[in-house]
Write a protein that holds these residues in place. Structure first.
Motif, PDB file in Angstrom:
ATOM      1  N   LYS A 120       0.824  -1.213   0.000  1.00  0.00           N
ATOM      2  CA  LYS A 120       0.000   0.000   0.000  1.00  0.00           C
ATOM      3  C   LYS A 120       0.857   1.261   0.000  1.00  0.00           C
ATOM      4  CE  LYS A 120      -3.944  -2.081   2.343  1.00  0.00           C
ATOM      5  NZ  LYS A 120      -4.669  -2.200   3.608  1.00  0.00           N
ATOM      6  N   LEU A 121       1.894   1.271   0.836  1.00  0.00           N
ATOM      7  CA  LEU A 121       2.753   2.457   0.913  1.00  0.00           C
ATOM      8  C   LEU A 121       3.583   2.634  -0.352  1.00  0.00           C
ATOM      9  CD1 LEU A 121       3.859   2.276   4.640  1.00  0.00           C
ATOM     10  CD2 LEU A 121       2.405   4.012   3.587  1.00  0.00           C
ATOM     11  N   THR A 122       4.036   1.533  -0.926  1.00  0.00           N
ATOM     12  CA  THR A 122       4.775   1.618  -2.180  1.00  0.00           C
ATOM     13  C   THR A 122       3.877   2.165  -3.285  1.00  0.00           C
ATOM     14  OG1 THR A 122       6.218  -0.210  -1.512  1.00  0.00           O
ATOM     15  CG2 THR A 122       6.151   0.316  -3.856  1.00  0.00           C
ATOM     16  N   ALA A 123       2.618   1.744  -3.299  1.00  0.00           N
ATOM     17  CA  ALA A 123       1.667   2.256  -4.289  1.00  0.00           C
ATOM     18  C   ALA A 123       1.453   3.757  -4.107  1.00  0.00           C
ATOM     19  CB  ALA A 123       0.337   1.509  -4.185  1.00  0.00           C
ATOM     20  N   VAL A 124       1.360   4.215  -2.860  1.00  0.00           N
ATOM     21  CA  VAL A 124       1.213   5.651  -2.584  1.00  0.00           C
ATOM     22  C   VAL A 124       2.427   6.407  -3.126  1.00  0.00           C
ATOM     23  CG1 VAL A 124       1.252   7.366  -0.713  1.00  0.00           C
ATOM     24  CG2 VAL A 124      -0.337   5.454  -0.608  1.00  0.00           C
ATOM     25  N   LEU A 125       3.614   5.870  -2.869  1.00  0.00           N
ATOM     26  CA  LEU A 125       4.845   6.523  -3.308  1.00  0.00           C
ATOM     27  C   LEU A 125       4.941   6.568  -4.832  1.00  0.00           C
ATOM     28  CD1 LEU A 125       7.536   7.838  -2.668  1.00  0.00           C
ATOM     29  CD2 LEU A 125       8.517   5.536  -2.432  1.00  0.00           C
ATOM     30  N   ILE A 126       4.657   5.448  -5.476  1.00  0.00           N
ATOM     31  CA  ILE A 126       4.716   5.389  -6.939  1.00  0.00           C
ATOM     32  C   ILE A 126       3.697   6.354  -7.554  1.00  0.00           C
ATOM     33  CG2 ILE A 126       4.239   3.913  -8.936  1.00  0.00           C
ATOM     34  CD1 ILE A 126       5.487   1.610  -7.263  1.00  0.00           C
ATOM     35  N   ASN A 127       2.506   6.361  -6.998  1.00  0.00           N
ATOM     36  CA  ASN A 127       1.463   7.265  -7.489  1.00  0.00           C
ATOM     37  C   ASN A 127       1.901   8.723  -7.337  1.00  0.00           C
ATOM     38  OD1 ASN A 127      -1.163   7.822  -8.549  1.00  0.00           O
ATOM     39  ND2 ASN A 127      -1.831   8.328  -6.484  1.00  0.00           N
ATOM     40  N   TYR A 128       2.467   9.060  -6.196  1.00  0.00           N
ATOM     41  CA  TYR A 128       2.930  10.428  -5.965  1.00  0.00           C
ATOM     42  C   TYR A 128       4.029  10.805  -6.963  1.00  0.00           C
ATOM     43  CZ  TYR A 128       5.107  14.484  -3.947  1.00  0.00           C
ATOM     44  OH  TYR A 128       5.631  15.738  -3.786  1.00  0.00           O
ATOM     45  N   LEU A 129       5.022   9.931  -7.106  1.00  0.00           N
ATOM     46  CA  LEU A 129       6.137  10.232  -8.006  1.00  0.00           C
ATOM     47  C   LEU A 129       5.680  10.386  -9.450  1.00  0.00           C
ATOM     48  CD1 LEU A 129       8.833   7.785  -6.590  1.00  0.00           C
ATOM     49  CD2 LEU A 129       8.876  10.280  -6.455  1.00  0.00           C
ATOM     50  N   SER A 130       4.799   9.502  -9.889  1.00  0.00           N
ATOM     51  CA  SER A 130       4.397   9.542 -11.294  1.00  0.00           C
ATOM     52  C   SER A 130       3.369  10.631 -11.586  1.00  0.00           C
ATOM     53  CB  SER A 130       3.880   8.176 -11.744  1.00  0.00           C
ATOM     54  OG  SER A 130       2.774   7.792 -10.980  1.00  0.00           O
ATOM     55  N   LYS A 131       2.447  10.888 -10.663  1.00  0.00           N
ATOM     56  CA  LYS A 131       1.394  11.878 -10.935  1.00  0.00           C
ATOM     57  C   LYS A 131       1.798  13.292 -10.519  1.00  0.00           C
ATOM     58  CE  LYS A 131      -2.562   9.190 -11.743  1.00  0.00           C
ATOM     59  NZ  LYS A 131      -2.528   7.868 -11.288  1.00  0.00           N
ATOM     60  N   GLU A 132       2.329  13.444  -9.328  1.00  0.00           N
ATOM     61  CA  GLU A 132       2.663  14.785  -8.825  1.00  0.00           C
ATOM     62  C   GLU A 132       3.973  15.317  -9.409  1.00  0.00           C
ATOM     63  OE1 GLU A 132       0.816  16.731  -6.716  1.00  0.00           O
ATOM     64  OE2 GLU A 132      -0.760  15.217  -6.593  1.00  0.00           O
ATOM     65  N   LEU A 133       4.987  14.443  -9.486  1.00  0.00           N
ATOM     66  CA  LEU A 133       6.292  14.889  -9.979  1.00  0.00           C
ATOM     67  C   LEU A 133       6.519  14.528 -11.440  1.00  0.00           C
ATOM     68  CD1 LEU A 133       8.597  13.973  -6.952  1.00  0.00           C
ATOM     69  CD2 LEU A 133       7.412  16.124  -7.414  1.00  0.00           C
ATOM     70  N   ARG A 134       5.582  13.787 -12.036  1.00  0.00           N
ATOM     71  CA  ARG A 134       5.708  13.321 -13.415  1.00  0.00           C
ATOM     72  C   ARG A 134       7.065  12.652 -13.649  1.00  0.00           C
ATOM     73  NH1 ARG A 134       3.599  18.447 -14.024  1.00  0.00           N
ATOM     74  NH2 ARG A 134       5.504  19.224 -14.940  1.00  0.00           N
ATOM     75  N   ALA A 135       7.423  11.775 -12.727  1.00  0.00           N
ATOM     76  CA  ALA A 135       8.719  11.089 -12.793  1.00  0.00           C
ATOM     77  C   ALA A 135       8.560   9.726 -13.448  1.00  0.00           C
ATOM     78  CB  ALA A 135       9.292  10.924 -11.392  1.00  0.00           C
ATOM     79  N   GLU A 136       9.611   9.302 -14.099  1.00  0.00           N
ATOM     80  CA  GLU A 136       9.692   7.958 -14.651  1.00  0.00           C
ATOM     81  C   GLU A 136      10.434   7.131 -13.606  1.00  0.00           C
ATOM     82  OE1 GLU A 136      11.878   5.702 -18.336  1.00  0.00           O
ATOM     83  OE2 GLU A 136      11.469   7.846 -18.511  1.00  0.00           O
ATOM     84  N   ILE A 137       9.900   5.957 -13.265  1.00  0.00           N
ATOM     85  CA  ILE A 137      10.452   5.138 -12.185  1.00  0.00           C
ATOM     86  C   ILE A 137      11.152   3.915 -12.774  1.00  0.00           C
ATOM     87  CG2 ILE A 137       9.907   3.850 -10.093  1.00  0.00           C
ATOM     88  CD1 ILE A 137       7.422   5.715  -9.862  1.00  0.00           C
ATOM     89  N   GLN A 138      12.279   3.586 -12.165  1.00  0.00           N
ATOM     90  CA  GLN A 138      13.083   2.445 -12.587  1.00  0.00           C
ATOM     91  C   GLN A 138      13.389   1.630 -11.336  1.00  0.00           C
ATOM     92  OE1 GLN A 138      17.283   3.231 -13.710  1.00  0.00           O
ATOM     93  NE2 GLN A 138      16.615   2.646 -15.770  1.00  0.00           N
ATOM     94  N   TYR A 139      13.421   0.298 -11.482  1.00  0.00           N
ATOM     95  CA  TYR A 139      13.674  -0.578 -10.347  1.00  0.00           C
ATOM     96  C   TYR A 139      14.995  -1.312 -10.525  1.00  0.00           C
ATOM     97  CZ  TYR A 139       8.814   0.226  -9.308  1.00  0.00           C
ATOM     98  OH  TYR A 139       7.612   0.826  -9.024  1.00  0.00           O
ATOM     99  N   GLY A 140      15.573  -1.710  -9.401  1.00  0.00           N
ATOM    100  CA  GLY A 140      16.820  -2.483  -9.424  1.00  0.00           C
ATOM    101  C   GLY A 140      18.014  -1.594  -9.198  1.00  0.00           C
ATOM    102  N   GLU A 141      19.094  -2.231  -8.831  1.00  0.00           N
ATOM    103  CA  GLU A 141      20.325  -1.501  -8.553  1.00  0.00           C
ATOM    104  C   GLU A 141      20.899  -1.116  -9.846  1.00  0.00           C
ATOM    105  OE1 GLU A 141      21.402  -0.596  -5.477  1.00  0.00           O
ATOM    106  OE2 GLU A 141      19.595  -1.476  -4.715  1.00  0.00           O
TER     107      GLU A 141
END
Length: 141
Positions: A120-141
């Motif tokens: 749930k918290l990860t979903a909140v964070l991803i939603n915030y980053l993508s919608k509010e900051l219009r960021a592209e997210i990448q996973y992994g080291e």
């Protein structure tokens, strides 16, 4: 115990670090401004053909400048202005308000020990980053 904004930011930093999340925040407004400015200057210097050349050059330069560099999400979160941190906090507190904890370490342990809370918290964070900051997210080291 009331949850403060800094604790929630630290919790999000821990979550995003565990996921290996990186994000590239795009600044499309700056690119558009640069493209418009170079088209204007090109028009002043070369008339109608100058507008075309200046716009094309500015568009390419703007696209290159605004293609975001991926940075660790914890770094992005800690650099957010207080008002933006508050927005993210307000969304997270809905999930966290029922938890009973005494310090940040215990809160982190409670969340990391519960897959549903993590999700749930990860979903909140991803939603915030993508919608509010219009960021592209990448996973992994």
């Amino acid at each position: 115990m009331p949850i403060n904004v800094d604790d929630v930011m630290q919790l999000f930093c821990h979550l995003s670090q565990e996921e290996g999340m990186k994000a590239a925040v795009k600044h499309s407004g700056q690119g558009a401004l640069l493209a418009g400015a170079t088209a204007f200057i090109g028009g002043l210097m070369g008339g109608p053909p100058g507008i075309a050349v200046g716009g094309a050059f500015g568009g390419l330069l703007g696209a290159w400048m605004t293609s975001g560099q991926f940075r660790p999400v914890p770094q992005i979160l800690l650099e957010l202005p207080p008002a933006e941190q508050q927005k993210l906090y307000d969304k997270a507190i809905v999930i966290l308000k029922h938890l009973d904890w005494t310090d940040l370490a215990q809160l982190t342990a409670l969340v990391m020990g519960n897959a549903s809370l993590q999700q749930k918290l990860t979903a909140v964070l991803i939603n915030y980053l993508s919608k509010e900051l219009r960021a592209e997210i990448q996973y992994g080291e």
